[in-house]
Design a protein around this motif. Structure first.
Motif, PDB file in Angstrom:
ATOM      1  N   GLY A 104      22.667  35.814  31.058  1.00 31.42           N
ATOM      2  CA  GLY A 104      23.396  36.977  30.558  1.00 31.42           C
ATOM      3  C   GLY A 104      24.766  37.151  31.194  1.00 31.42           C
ATOM      4  O   GLY A 104      25.275  38.261  31.297  1.00 31.42           O
ATOM      5  N   ARG A 105      25.381  36.035  31.605  1.00 31.10           N
ATOM      6  CA  ARG A 105      26.689  36.085  32.255  1.00 31.10           C
ATOM      7  C   ARG A 105      27.749  35.450  31.362  1.00 31.10           C
ATOM      8  O   ARG A 105      27.433  34.627  30.509  1.00 31.10           O
ATOM      9  CB  ARG A 105      26.660  35.309  33.578  1.00 31.10           C
ATOM     10  N   ILE A 106      28.996  35.843  31.619  1.00 32.15           N
ATOM     11  CA  ILE A 106      30.132  35.136  31.036  1.00 32.15           C
ATOM     12  C   ILE A 106      31.024  34.685  32.186  1.00 32.15           C
ATOM     13  O   ILE A 106      31.127  35.368  33.209  1.00 32.15           O
ATOM     14  CB  ILE A 106      30.931  35.989  30.022  1.00 32.15           C
ATOM     15  N   LEU A 107      31.641  33.528  32.008  1.00 25.92           N
ATOM     16  CA  LEU A 107      32.526  32.974  33.026  1.00 25.92           C
ATOM     17  C   LEU A 107      33.957  33.306  32.635  1.00 25.92           C
ATOM     18  O   LEU A 107      34.484  32.765  31.659  1.00 25.92           O
ATOM     19  CB  LEU A 107      32.342  31.460  33.132  1.00 25.92           C
ATOM     20  N   LEU A 108      34.575  34.214  33.388  1.00 23.42           N
ATOM     21  CA  LEU A 108      35.971  34.571  33.134  1.00 23.42           C
ATOM     22  C   LEU A 108      36.866  33.478  33.702  1.00 23.42           C
ATOM     23  O   LEU A 108      36.608  32.957  34.796  1.00 23.42           O
ATOM     24  CB  LEU A 108      36.302  35.915  33.788  1.00 23.42           C
ATOM     25  N   SER A 109      37.920  33.152  32.987  1.00 22.44           N
ATOM     26  CA  SER A 109      38.817  32.098  33.455  1.00 22.44           C
ATOM     27  C   SER A 109      39.594  32.580  34.676  1.00 22.44           C
ATOM     28  O   SER A 109      39.816  33.784  34.853  1.00 22.44           O
ATOM     29  CB  SER A 109      39.790  31.694  32.343  1.00 22.44           C
ATOM     30  N   PRO A 110      40.037  31.657  35.533  1.00 28.05           N
ATOM     31  CA  PRO A 110      40.860  32.044  36.677  1.00 28.05           C
ATOM     32  C   PRO A 110      42.120  32.808  36.243  1.00 28.05           C
ATOM     33  O   PRO A 110      42.513  33.774  36.909  1.00 28.05           O
ATOM     34  CB  PRO A 110      41.214  30.717  37.351  1.00 28.05           C
ATOM     35  N   ASP A 111      42.732  32.401  35.145  1.00 26.72           N
ATOM     36  CA  ASP A 111      43.926  33.105  34.659  1.00 26.72           C
ATOM     37  C   ASP A 111      43.603  34.544  34.280  1.00 26.72           C
ATOM     38  O   ASP A 111      44.377  35.460  34.569  1.00 26.72           O
ATOM     39  CB  ASP A 111      44.539  32.379  33.461  1.00 26.72           C
ATOM     40  N   GLN A 112      42.487  34.761  33.609  1.00 26.75           N
ATOM     41  CA  GLN A 112      42.089  36.120  33.245  1.00 26.75           C
ATOM     42  C   GLN A 112      41.808  36.947  34.491  1.00 26.75           C
ATOM     43  O   GLN A 112      42.249  38.096  34.598  1.00 26.75           O
ATOM     44  CB  GLN A 112      40.857  36.097  32.329  1.00 26.75           C
ATOM     45  N   ARG A 113      41.083  36.380  35.442  1.00 28.41           N
ATOM     46  CA  ARG A 113      40.770  37.103  36.679  1.00 28.41           C
ATOM     47  C   ARG A 113      42.043  37.449  37.439  1.00 28.41           C
ATOM     48  O   ARG A 113      42.184  38.565  37.953  1.00 28.41           O
ATOM     49  CB  ARG A 113      39.819  36.285  37.558  1.00 28.41           C
ATOM     50  N   ASP A 114      42.985  36.507  37.511  1.00 28.86           N
ATOM     51  CA  ASP A 114      44.250  36.758  38.203  1.00 28.86           C
ATOM     52  C   ASP A 114      45.044  37.857  37.501  1.00 28.86           C
ATOM     53  O   ASP A 114      45.605  38.735  38.149  1.00 28.86           O
ATOM     54  CB  ASP A 114      45.100  35.483  38.276  1.00 28.86           C
ATOM     55  N   PHE A 115      45.126  37.799  36.170  1.00 35.59           N
ATOM     56  CA  PHE A 115      45.882  38.794  35.413  1.00 35.59           C
ATOM     57  C   PHE A 115      45.380  40.206  35.723  1.00 35.59           C
ATOM     58  O   PHE A 115      46.172  41.119  35.941  1.00 35.59           O
ATOM     59  CB  PHE A 115      45.783  38.526  33.903  1.00 35.59           C
ATOM     60  N   ALA A 116      44.066  40.385  35.718  1.00 36.19           N
ATOM     61  CA  ALA A 116      43.473  41.709  35.910  1.00 36.19           C
ATOM     62  C   ALA A 116      43.245  42.043  37.382  1.00 36.19           C
ATOM     63  O   ALA A 116      42.782  43.142  37.694  1.00 36.19           O
ATOM     64  CB  ALA A 116      42.156  41.807  35.139  1.00 36.19           C
ATOM     65  N   GLY A 117      43.561  41.109  38.286  1.00 37.83           N
ATOM     66  CA  GLY A 117      43.358  41.362  39.710  1.00 37.83           C
ATOM     67  C   GLY A 117      41.898  41.531  40.073  1.00 37.83           C
ATOM     68  O   GLY A 117      41.565  42.284  40.987  1.00 37.83           O
ATOM     69  N   LEU A 118      41.014  40.831  39.366  1.00 36.48           N
ATOM     70  CA  LEU A 118      39.578  40.989  39.600  1.00 36.48           C
ATOM     71  C   LEU A 118      39.148  40.274  40.865  1.00 36.48           C
ATOM     72  O   LEU A 118      39.493  39.117  41.082  1.00 36.48           O
ATOM     73  CB  LEU A 118      38.776  40.462  38.410  1.00 36.48           C
ATOM     74  N   ASP A 119      38.395  40.993  41.662  1.00 35.97           N
ATOM     75  CA  ASP A 119      37.814  40.438  42.868  1.00 35.97           C
ATOM     76  C   ASP A 119      36.309  40.561  42.705  1.00 35.97           C
ATOM     77  O   ASP A 119      35.787  40.324  41.627  1.00 35.97           O
ATOM     78  CB  ASP A 119      38.341  41.193  44.092  1.00 35.97           C
ATOM     79  N   LYS A 120      35.614  40.995  43.693  1.00 33.86           N
ATOM     80  CA  LYS A 120      34.161  41.095  43.590  1.00 33.86           C
ATOM     81  C   LYS A 120      33.712  42.341  42.821  1.00 33.86           C
ATOM     82  O   LYS A 120      32.901  42.257  41.914  1.00 33.86           O
ATOM     83  CB  LYS A 120      33.558  41.067  44.986  1.00 33.86           C
TER      84      LYS A 120
END
Length: 163
Positions: A104-120
């Motif tokens: 039930g997971r999705i793998l967010l791309s590094p670019d998407q995570r960087d854009f949104a500043g997502l951490d833990k």
């Protein structure tokens, strides 16, 4: 936590309505576990998902059936207007199709995570036809701003609106 629901319009046409806030974590590989209540609604409308960027520095998760008309509208916007071109670059440029893995997971791309500043720490925020994906600290800042804005004179489209 709020609730979510699906409303049948007729002839098998369904509109998904996401509501509520959920706190989740990204794992070390950038995978995001979507809570069961959201997964069930997403599965009702489409087995394919699209995650894209929002200019407010969060991500947006759409069922594919909800994303397709938005994508068509974006593609129809002029590239000669710098504002519409910028919007297209953000929303179409970061758009990626996903399916849930077996957990039930999705793998967010590094670019998407960087854009949104997502951490833990991540907040999933139901917004009608989509789920916004926020960094937890950014979401707290956004809510502080929202409270301040709510004290100002309401915009014309809220005239007569009561709670």
């Amino acid at each position: 936590m709020g609730k979510s629901g699906s409303f049948i319009l007729g002839a098998g046409e369904s509109v998904v309505e996401f509501e509520g806030v959920a706190s989740v974590s990204l794992d070390g590989k950038g995978r995001l576990v979507v809570p069961a209540r959201y997964r069930e609604l997403l599965a009702q409308s489409s087995d394919r998902l699209v995650v894209t960027a929002d200019p407010m520095k969060c991500l947006m998760l759409y069922p594919l059936v909800e994303w397709m008309p938005i994508r068509a509208k974006l593609r129809g916007l002029s590239d000669l207007n710098l504002r519409t071109r910028s919007l297209k670059q953000v929303m179409l440029g970061y758009a990626q199709e996903f399916e849930f893995d077996s957990a039930g997971r999705i793998l967010l791309s590094p670019d998407q995570r960087d854009f949104a500043g997502l951490d833990k720490g991540v907040k999933l925020v139901g917004q009608g036809n989509r789920i916004e994906i926020w960094d937890a600290a950014r979401w707290a800042e956004q809510m502080e701003q929202a409270v301040l804005l709510a004290r100002e004179e309401p915009p014309a489209e809220l005239e007569g609106f009561t709670l």
